[in-house]
Design a protein around this motif. Structure first.
Motif, PDB file in Angstrom:
ATOM      1  N   MET A  53     -12.510 -40.252 -38.689  1.00  0.00           N
ATOM      2  CA  MET A  53     -11.132 -40.027 -38.149  1.00  0.00           C
ATOM      3  C   MET A  53     -10.168 -39.710 -39.444  1.00  0.00           C
ATOM      4  N   THR A  54      -9.227 -38.570 -39.153  1.00  0.00           N
ATOM      5  CA  THR A  54      -8.454 -38.188 -40.146  1.00  0.00           C
ATOM      6  C   THR A  54      -7.024 -38.795 -40.212  1.00  0.00           C
ATOM      7  N   PHE A  55      -6.560 -39.010 -41.251  1.00  0.00           N
ATOM      8  CA  PHE A  55      -5.191 -39.803 -41.414  1.00  0.00           C
ATOM      9  C   PHE A  55      -4.020 -38.899 -41.904  1.00  0.00           C
ATOM     10  N   THR A  56      -2.951 -38.716 -41.160  1.00  0.00           N
ATOM     11  CA  THR A  56      -1.981 -37.788 -41.548  1.00  0.00           C
ATOM     12  C   THR A  56      -0.670 -38.309 -41.615  1.00  0.00           C
ATOM     13  N   VAL A  57      -0.114 -38.091 -42.652  1.00  0.00           N
ATOM     14  CA  VAL A  57       1.459 -38.836 -43.004  1.00  0.00           C
ATOM     15  C   VAL A  57       2.192 -37.509 -42.875  1.00  0.00           C
ATOM     16  N   ALA A  58       3.119 -37.444 -42.093  1.00  0.00           N
ATOM     17  CA  ALA A  58       4.238 -36.310 -41.849  1.00  0.00           C
ATOM     18  C   ALA A  58       5.558 -36.685 -42.386  1.00  0.00           C
ATOM     19  N   ILE A  59       6.061 -36.275 -43.501  1.00  0.00           N
ATOM     20  CA  ILE A  59       7.375 -36.489 -44.152  1.00  0.00           C
ATOM     21  C   ILE A  59       8.432 -35.188 -44.124  1.00  0.00           C
ATOM     22  N   ASP A  60       9.406 -35.530 -43.142  1.00  0.00           N
ATOM     23  CA  ASP A  60      10.443 -34.346 -43.085  1.00  0.00           C
ATOM     24  C   ASP A  60      11.716 -34.967 -43.456  1.00  0.00           C
ATOM     25  N   GLY A  61      12.788 -33.982 -43.538  1.00  0.00           N
ATOM     26  CA  GLY A  61      13.977 -34.162 -44.251  1.00  0.00           C
ATOM     27  C   GLY A  61      14.435 -33.086 -44.635  1.00  0.00           C
ATOM     28  N   PRO A  62      15.692 -32.911 -44.874  1.00  0.00           N
ATOM     29  CA  PRO A  62      16.793 -31.797 -45.299  1.00  0.00           C
ATOM     30  C   PRO A  62      16.409 -31.592 -47.106  1.00  0.00           C
ATOM     31  N   ALA A  63      16.881 -30.540 -47.301  1.00  0.00           N
ATOM     32  CA  ALA A  63      16.682 -30.205 -48.999  1.00  0.00           C
ATOM     33  C   ALA A  63      17.323 -31.455 -50.062  1.00  0.00           C
ATOM     34  N   ALA A  64      16.348 -31.936 -50.848  1.00  0.00           N
ATOM     35  CA  ALA A  64      16.613 -32.559 -51.900  1.00  0.00           C
ATOM     36  C   ALA A  64      16.813 -33.986 -51.447  1.00  0.00           C
ATOM     37  N   ALA A  65      16.289 -34.385 -50.248  1.00  0.00           N
ATOM     38  CA  ALA A  65      16.516 -35.774 -49.918  1.00  0.00           C
ATOM     39  C   ALA A  65      15.563 -36.821 -50.473  1.00  0.00           C
ATOM     40  N   GLY A  66      14.514 -36.213 -51.409  1.00  0.00           N
ATOM     41  CA  GLY A  66      13.497 -37.052 -52.117  1.00  0.00           C
ATOM     42  C   GLY A  66      12.233 -36.960 -51.528  1.00  0.00           C
ATOM     43  N   LYS A  67      12.143 -36.309 -50.506  1.00  0.00           N
ATOM     44  CA  LYS A  67      10.559 -36.215 -49.651  1.00  0.00           C
ATOM     45  C   LYS A  67       9.526 -35.624 -50.592  1.00  0.00           C
ATOM     46  N   GLY A  68       9.605 -34.858 -51.225  1.00  0.00           N
ATOM     47  CA  GLY A  68       8.875 -34.140 -52.456  1.00  0.00           C
ATOM     48  C   GLY A  68       8.219 -35.325 -53.163  1.00  0.00           C
ATOM     49  N   THR A  69       9.252 -36.032 -53.869  1.00  0.00           N
ATOM     50  CA  THR A  69       8.723 -37.174 -54.916  1.00  0.00           C
ATOM     51  C   THR A  69       7.969 -38.269 -54.156  1.00  0.00           C
ATOM     52  N   ILE A  70       8.654 -38.552 -52.871  1.00  0.00           N
ATOM     53  CA  ILE A  70       7.832 -39.644 -52.179  1.00  0.00           C
ATOM     54  C   ILE A  70       6.562 -39.384 -51.842  1.00  0.00           C
ATOM     55  N   SER A  71       6.612 -37.924 -51.346  1.00  0.00           N
ATOM     56  CA  SER A  71       5.158 -37.530 -50.689  1.00  0.00           C
ATOM     57  C   SER A  71       4.125 -37.576 -51.727  1.00  0.00           C
ATOM     58  N   LYS A  72       4.503 -37.096 -52.948  1.00  0.00           N
ATOM     59  CA  LYS A  72       3.523 -36.855 -54.136  1.00  0.00           C
ATOM     60  C   LYS A  72       3.205 -38.318 -54.423  1.00  0.00           C
ATOM     61  N   ALA A  73       4.154 -39.294 -54.340  1.00  0.00           N
ATOM     62  CA  ALA A  73       3.617 -40.642 -54.850  1.00  0.00           C
ATOM     63  C   ALA A  73       2.905 -41.247 -53.680  1.00  0.00           C
ATOM     64  N   VAL A  74       3.102 -40.960 -52.624  1.00  0.00           N
ATOM     65  CA  VAL A  74       2.410 -41.769 -51.425  1.00  0.00           C
ATOM     66  C   VAL A  74       0.892 -41.221 -51.474  1.00  0.00           C
ATOM     67  N   ALA A  75       0.665 -39.696 -51.457  1.00  0.00           N
ATOM     68  CA  ALA A  75      -0.625 -39.451 -51.760  1.00  0.00           C
ATOM     69  C   ALA A  75      -1.235 -39.823 -52.853  1.00  0.00           C
ATOM     70  N   ALA A  76      -0.505 -39.973 -53.905  1.00  0.00           N
ATOM     71  CA  ALA A  76      -1.576 -40.558 -55.166  1.00  0.00           C
ATOM     72  C   ALA A  76      -1.946 -42.057 -55.013  1.00  0.00           C
ATOM     73  N   HIS A  77      -0.872 -42.814 -54.278  1.00  0.00           N
ATOM     74  CA  HIS A  77      -1.298 -44.126 -54.216  1.00  0.00           C
ATOM     75  C   HIS A  77      -2.419 -44.274 -53.281  1.00  0.00           C
ATOM     76  N   PHE A  78      -2.569 -43.472 -51.950  1.00  0.00           N
ATOM     77  CA  PHE A  78      -3.462 -43.815 -51.124  1.00  0.00           C
ATOM     78  C   PHE A  78      -4.895 -42.799 -51.465  1.00  0.00           C
ATOM     79  N   GLY A  79      -4.768 -41.925 -52.240  1.00  0.00           N
ATOM     80  CA  GLY A  79      -5.692 -41.115 -52.456  1.00  0.00           C
ATOM     81  C   GLY A  79      -5.885 -39.728 -51.498  1.00  0.00           C
ATOM     82  N   PHE A  80      -4.594 -39.435 -50.814  1.00  0.00           N
ATOM     83  CA  PHE A  80      -4.506 -38.432 -49.822  1.00  0.00           C
ATOM     84  C   PHE A  80      -4.326 -37.162 -50.489  1.00  0.00           C
ATOM     85  N   ALA A  81      -4.536 -36.196 -49.923  1.00  0.00           N
ATOM     86  CA  ALA A  81      -4.071 -34.693 -50.474  1.00  0.00           C
ATOM     87  C   ALA A  81      -2.710 -34.454 -49.915  1.00  0.00           C
TER      88      ALA A  81
END
Ligand code: DC
Length: 205
Positions: free
Chosen positions: A1-29
């Motif tokens: 089964m696949t596991f998908t994390v969807a992270i939305d939000g306005p420009a410069a809210a921090g979603k890019g940094t958070i997404s990269k860190a979450v992906a690195a933590h769990f080994g997700f693409a």
């Protein structure tokens, strides 16, 4: 089964940094879907037709450092209003979301349109002033010639266009967890996001 994390939000809210860190933590693409619109926007600035450029988009186009300029950000927000451009980019995003190792996608419409069945949905926000301040520091850190007022005006203009477009506007999914990063350090924001994903992973088993 696949596991998908969807992270939305306005420009410069921090979603890019958070997404990269979450992906690195769990080994997700990780896919920064804003880059798709930025790559199309950059090609349109160079004279292309929006839908043709979306159709011809190649993953290597996403690796270009010049996609990070304010001019390309505005062009991205403008092409993102066009329904044909959006629908041409859906398949690529959904295929990415189905990656076997798990995936984090960040953008504006991931939880609402691209991956409505994502196991985790987050909506990352911060005040416009706070986001503009962070973006100003990021851009001047890269040597770009911008003013605080100009960056704030750009952020507000883009927010307005992204929120008020007819197709796939920026808005939280009904079941998204809200994460306001205005008063959080980036470490604290990442820790919250990791905890949200951990809880969902444990629930899935
Ligand atoms: O996330 P970003 O700032 O790189 O996004 C640039 C623009 O692309 C943004 O202003 C709106 C558009 N975009 C979108 O419409 N849908 C997405 N999923 C991601 C970005």
């Amino acid at each position: 089964m696949t596991f998908t994390v969807a992270i939305d939000g306005p420009a410069a809210a921090g979603k890019g940094t958070i997404s990269k860190a979450v992906a690195a933590h769990f080994g997700f693409a990780h896919l920064d879907t804003g880059l798709l619109y930025r790559a199309v926007g950059a090609k349109v600035l160079a004279g292309g037709a929006p839908a043709d450029m979306a159709l011809a988009l190649d993953p290597v186009d996403l690796e270009d450092d010049s996609l990070r300029t304010p001019a390309v950000a505005q062009a991205a927000s403008e092409v993102a209003v066009i329904p044909a451009v959006r629908s041409l980019l859906v398949d690529f995003q959904r295929k990415f979301a189905a990656r076997a190792e798990g995936a984090v996608l960040d953008g504006r419409d991931i939880g609402t349109v691209i991956c409505p069945d994502a196991q985790v949905k987050m909506f990352v926000t911060a005040s416009a002033e706070c986001r503009a301040d962070r973006r100003y520091k990021e851009l001047t850190g890269k040597g770009m010639d911008v003013t605080p007022e100009g960056v704030l005006a750009d952020v507000k203009e883009r927010d307005d266009r992204d929120r008020n477009r007819a197709t796939a506007p920026l808005l939280p999914a009904d079941d998204a967890v809200l994460l306001d990063t205005s008063d959080l350090t980036i470490e604290a924001a990442i820790a919250r996001a990791v905890a949200i994903v951990e809880t969902a992973k444990n629930a899935v088993g």
